[in-house]
Design a protein around this motif. Sequence first.
Motif, PDB file in Angstrom:
ATOM      1  N   GLN A 121       0.867  -1.187   0.000  1.00 57.43           N
ATOM      2  CA  GLN A 121       0.000   0.000   0.000  1.00 57.43           C
ATOM      3  C   GLN A 121       0.902   1.234   0.000  1.00 57.43           C
ATOM      4  N   LEU A 123       1.473   4.930   0.602  1.00 56.21           N
ATOM      5  CA  LEU A 123       0.776   5.916   1.421  1.00 56.21           C
ATOM      6  C   LEU A 123       1.100   7.346   1.005  1.00 56.21           C
ATOM      7  N   ASP A 124       0.074   8.190   1.144  1.00 50.07           N
ATOM      8  CA  ASP A 124       0.273   9.629   0.995  1.00 50.07           C
ATOM      9  C   ASP A 124      -0.307  10.214   2.279  1.00 50.07           C
ATOM     10  N   ASP A 126      -1.976   9.838   5.579  1.00 49.49           N
ATOM     11  CA  ASP A 126      -2.789   8.747   6.141  1.00 49.49           C
ATOM     12  C   ASP A 126      -3.566   8.003   5.058  1.00 49.49           C
ATOM     13  N   GLU A 127      -3.547   8.544   3.855  1.00 46.58           N
ATOM     14  CA  GLU A 127      -4.350   7.956   2.774  1.00 46.58           C
ATOM     15  C   GLU A 127      -3.560   6.902   2.010  1.00 46.58           C
ATOM     16  N   ILE A 128      -4.261   5.908   1.483  1.00 44.91           N
ATOM     17  CA  ILE A 128      -3.612   4.950   0.582  1.00 44.91           C
ATOM     18  C   ILE A 128      -3.784   5.488  -0.835  1.00 44.91           C
ATOM     19  N   GLU A 129      -2.636   5.729  -1.473  1.00 44.38           N
ATOM     20  CA  GLU A 129      -2.684   6.351  -2.800  1.00 44.38           C
ATOM     21  C   GLU A 129      -2.693   5.304  -3.910  1.00 44.38           C
ATOM     22  N   SER A 152      -5.841   4.167  -6.087  1.00 48.53           N
ATOM     23  CA  SER A 152      -6.717   3.732  -4.985  1.00 48.53           C
ATOM     24  C   SER A 152      -8.160   3.508  -5.455  1.00 48.53           C
ATOM     25  N   ASP A 153      -8.501   3.925  -6.686  1.00 49.43           N
ATOM     26  CA  ASP A 153      -9.841   3.577  -7.204  1.00 49.43           C
ATOM     27  C   ASP A 153      -9.895   2.102  -7.608  1.00 49.43           C
ATOM     28  N   GLN A 252     -13.037   2.110   1.532  1.00 47.57           N
ATOM     29  CA  GLN A 252     -12.747   3.470   1.060  1.00 47.57           C
ATOM     30  C   GLN A 252     -14.032   4.214   0.716  1.00 47.57           C
ATOM     31  N   SER A 254     -15.772   3.764  -1.973  1.00 50.44           N
ATOM     32  CA  SER A 254     -15.759   4.185  -3.381  1.00 50.44           C
ATOM     33  C   SER A 254     -16.704   3.360  -4.238  1.00 50.44           C
TER      34      SER A 254
END
Length: 255
Positions: A121, A123-124, A126-129, A152-153, A252, A254
Amino acid sequence: MKQFSTTYIFIFAAALCLACSTMISVTAVSLRERQETNQVLDRKKSVLLATRIIEANESVTAQRVEELFSDIHSVVIDLETGEVDEDYNADEYDFATTPKISAPSNQAQIQQIPLKAQVFQVLDGDEIEMLVLPIYGQGLWSTMYGFLALDSDTRTVRGITYYEHGETPGLGGEVDNPRWKNRWPGRKVFDEDWEPHIQVIKGQAGPPDEDPHRVDGLSGATITARGVSHMINFWLDEHGFGPYLENFREEQGSV
Ligand SMILES: Cc1cc2nc3c(=O)[nH]c(=O)nc-3n(C[C@H](O)[C@H](O)[C@H](O)COP(=O)(O)O)c2cc1C
């Protein structure tokens, strides 16, 4: 000229063999740790190449690879449920020794699949990029091993790389050509119904926004190219990372 007895010649030859084999064994044992370290480093570099955080012709030191890798979190997942196995120390994951089961009949000619797989994974904060998935499958001559980096989509390709294969240089070996790999970012690996849908075609594909599910072929290497399509479609489906990606999308929010 001095004559040596047969016994002397045999003893001399045996002593020479023993000395040489001892030297080779000592060298192999003393280099093993370094080889293992280099292998881990090489795998990390391949993950970074798939994400395009580093470029193919960029020379990076081991220290830089480690620095860049500090933003990459590795997890081990159960392929069947798609759940992350929190008890597993992902740094200790070894594909070669992890338990495997027979794969269902598939076009990628994958014989065995692991029960657990490693996912990276990116990371950017706290986000998973990005997610980087290990992939493998049959080309013309060999099993090809690589990484596929997804946005991450989970639908948009960020990059792809192959780090091990035995395809013919200049033909199937072009899977490792940066020019061909540059044709991948922006392509979509799932259709609107979340069915895996990507194909390396014979000839040229359009730009990603017009021709999202197709990628330029490898000239004179249709069988290798077909292997690439089959393996990606396999690993994104239910027996591969499908369940994990579905869970990930739900988490997420999404879908
Ligand atoms: C020595 C040699 C090496 C080849 N290596 C590959 C290869 O690595 N990958 C591949 O798909 N085709 C390879 N081919 C070509 C295949 O046999 C086959 O002709 C080709 O995949 C068909 O693709 P095309 O329709 O694009 O020509 C090789 C052929 C020869 C004679």
